[in-house]
Design a protein around this motif. Sequence first.
Motif, PDB file in Angstrom:
ATOM      1  N   PHE A   4       0.765  -4.822   3.439  1.00 18.69           N
ATOM      2  CA  PHE A   4       1.831  -4.134   4.146  1.00 18.69           C
ATOM      3  C   PHE A   4       2.012  -2.760   3.505  1.00 18.69           C
ATOM      4  O   PHE A   4       1.914  -2.606   2.292  1.00 18.69           O
ATOM      5  N   MET A   5       2.255  -1.775   4.349  1.00 21.82           N
ATOM      6  CA  MET A   5       2.394  -0.403   3.874  1.00 21.82           C
ATOM      7  C   MET A   5       3.862  -0.093   3.581  1.00 21.82           C
ATOM      8  O   MET A   5       4.773  -0.648   4.203  1.00 21.82           O
ATOM      9  N   LEU A   6       4.071   0.778   2.620  1.00 20.82           N
ATOM     10  CA  LEU A   6       5.412   1.190   2.246  1.00 20.82           C
ATOM     11  C   LEU A   6       5.929   2.222   3.238  1.00 20.82           C
ATOM     12  O   LEU A   6       5.281   3.238   3.489  1.00 20.82           O
ATOM     13  N   GLY A   7       7.089   1.942   3.817  1.00 16.24           N
ATOM     14  CA  GLY A   7       7.700   2.852   4.781  1.00 16.24           C
ATOM     15  C   GLY A   7       8.897   3.574   4.195  1.00 16.24           C
ATOM     16  O   GLY A   7       9.081   3.624   2.979  1.00 16.24           O
ATOM     17  N   PRO A   8       9.768   4.115   5.048  1.00 19.50           N
ATOM     18  CA  PRO A   8      10.940   4.870   4.579  1.00 19.50           C
ATOM     19  C   PRO A   8      11.882   4.019   3.725  1.00 19.50           C
ATOM     20  O   PRO A   8      12.033   2.815   3.935  1.00 19.50           O
ATOM     21  N   VAL A   9      12.515   4.669   2.762  1.00 22.73           N
ATOM     22  CA  VAL A   9      13.483   4.041   1.865  1.00 22.73           C
ATOM     23  C   VAL A   9      14.796   4.815   1.989  1.00 22.73           C
ATOM     24  O   VAL A   9      14.797   6.045   1.916  1.00 22.73           O
ATOM     25  N   ALA A  14       0.846  -1.198   0.000  1.00 23.99           N
ATOM     26  CA  ALA A  14       0.000   0.000   0.000  1.00 23.99           C
ATOM     27  C   ALA A  14       0.879   1.245   0.000  1.00 23.99           C
ATOM     28  O   ALA A  14       1.879   1.329   0.703  1.00 23.99           O
ATOM     29  N   PHE A  15       0.495   2.226  -0.798  1.00 26.36           N
ATOM     30  CA  PHE A  15       1.209   3.493  -0.852  1.00 26.36           C
ATOM     31  C   PHE A  15       0.219   4.583  -1.211  1.00 26.36           C
ATOM     32  O   PHE A  15      -0.851   4.328  -1.753  1.00 26.36           O
ATOM     33  N   ASP A  16       0.552   5.812  -0.887  1.00 28.40           N
ATOM     34  CA  ASP A  16      -0.333   6.943  -1.148  1.00 28.40           C
ATOM     35  C   ASP A  16      -0.078   7.468  -2.548  1.00 28.40           C
ATOM     36  O   ASP A  16       0.891   8.158  -2.811  1.00 28.40           O
ATOM     37  N   SER A  17      -0.974   7.128  -3.462  1.00 28.47           N
ATOM     38  CA  SER A  17      -0.844   7.582  -4.842  1.00 28.47           C
ATOM     39  C   SER A  17      -2.155   7.380  -5.571  1.00 28.47           C
ATOM     40  O   SER A  17      -2.876   6.422  -5.329  1.00 28.47           O
ATOM     41  N   GLU A  18      -2.449   8.288  -6.477  1.00 29.17           N
ATOM     42  CA  GLU A  18      -3.642   8.128  -7.308  1.00 29.17           C
ATOM     43  C   GLU A  18      -3.501   6.948  -8.252  1.00 29.17           C
ATOM     44  O   GLU A  18      -4.459   6.479  -8.844  1.00 29.17           O
ATOM     45  N   LEU A  19      -2.255   6.423  -8.374  1.00 29.75           N
ATOM     46  CA  LEU A  19      -2.011   5.315  -9.287  1.00 29.75           C
ATOM     47  C   LEU A  19      -2.488   3.987  -8.733  1.00 29.75           C
ATOM     48  O   LEU A  19      -2.698   3.039  -9.476  1.00 29.75           O
ATOM     49  N   GLN A  20      -2.631   3.908  -7.399  1.00 28.84           N
ATOM     50  CA  GLN A  20      -3.006   2.624  -6.815  1.00 28.84           C
ATOM     51  C   GLN A  20      -4.517   2.477  -6.791  1.00 28.84           C
ATOM     52  O   GLN A  20      -5.242   3.362  -6.369  1.00 28.84           O
TER      53      GLN A  20
END
Length: 332
Positions: A148-153, A130-136
Amino acid sequence: MDASRLCRCTFSAFKSSNRLWAPVLSSRCAPNPVTQQLVLTSRFSLITQNFDAFSSRPVARANLLLGGILEESKRADIIFLQEVTSDVRTSILANLKVREAFLVTDAEDQTSFEGVPFANMTLLSSKRFAFDSELQKEEDGVERGEKFMLGPVSRVKLPSKYGRCALSVDIIPPSTPTITFRLVNVHLDSLGDTLTYRTEQMEILADLLREPGCGGGLIAGDFNAISPEDHALLEKNGLMDVWVALHGNKGLDGATWGVGVERHDGLGPGRLDKVAIFCALGLIVVHKPGEDSDYIPCSDHYGLRLSFTVRVLSSTFGLAPSTTILRIGSGP
């Protein structure tokens, strides 16, 4: 981790409307009171592959390797790539299957490739995280609340003769967003005269999986383990060598480099590529894998494919891994 070692970076998703890669943000949300009480079990697959930057026709070979890695029936959720040259990076970003199905590091610029012959790249399935984007889209087959959510990279600078660094990404269970699971893509220093560097690098990498708020994770890639001292580094740092845990340590079994090649430097086949796991909370259960991949070499390294399950209950992690050697390419 010393902040001076960290270089923040991003994942990007391909935006078909303007045919450009666009950065995505991490996605943290409040835990669902119901799912917080349930066991969250997520099965993931990972492939790690060294592209062999110095042999002839690196782009053509990388495309063949990537074609095998991206076969839909065997497509992994997490892909770690090492020895990616600038030209190979361009080819990866232009790949239609990558654009359709993956989040990719280093799509925004070539900063990580400046001053070095190659770098690592990490790809994550856009359907599995999961990530914050209009693409998802919600209709991608997995409920957002179960992902699972995407965290820091981050790129973690390592003491290195060759300017190596580790590429680290946190993934966060939706039921327990205060705890992370860390995925670290590595290419440790090469050759026999850099054992002291690899020793220090492994200490730093093991500490990454023990930071406050990190429930554990895995380190995978090219460990350049060419000596008995190298093979002792995982246990010395409290990490589990997944191949040894699954298959034992029997001579050349598990060799990922130098297989079937006559060398003039005296080095024989070796298990240079590895997957290491540390679980701070919970129990690690090891399962035997199913079947090996076909043998068609296209790099001086074989890849590794890992299947693992993350079980989360409240603040407890559990891991159940299995791994096989991945052999992909154009011909013998």
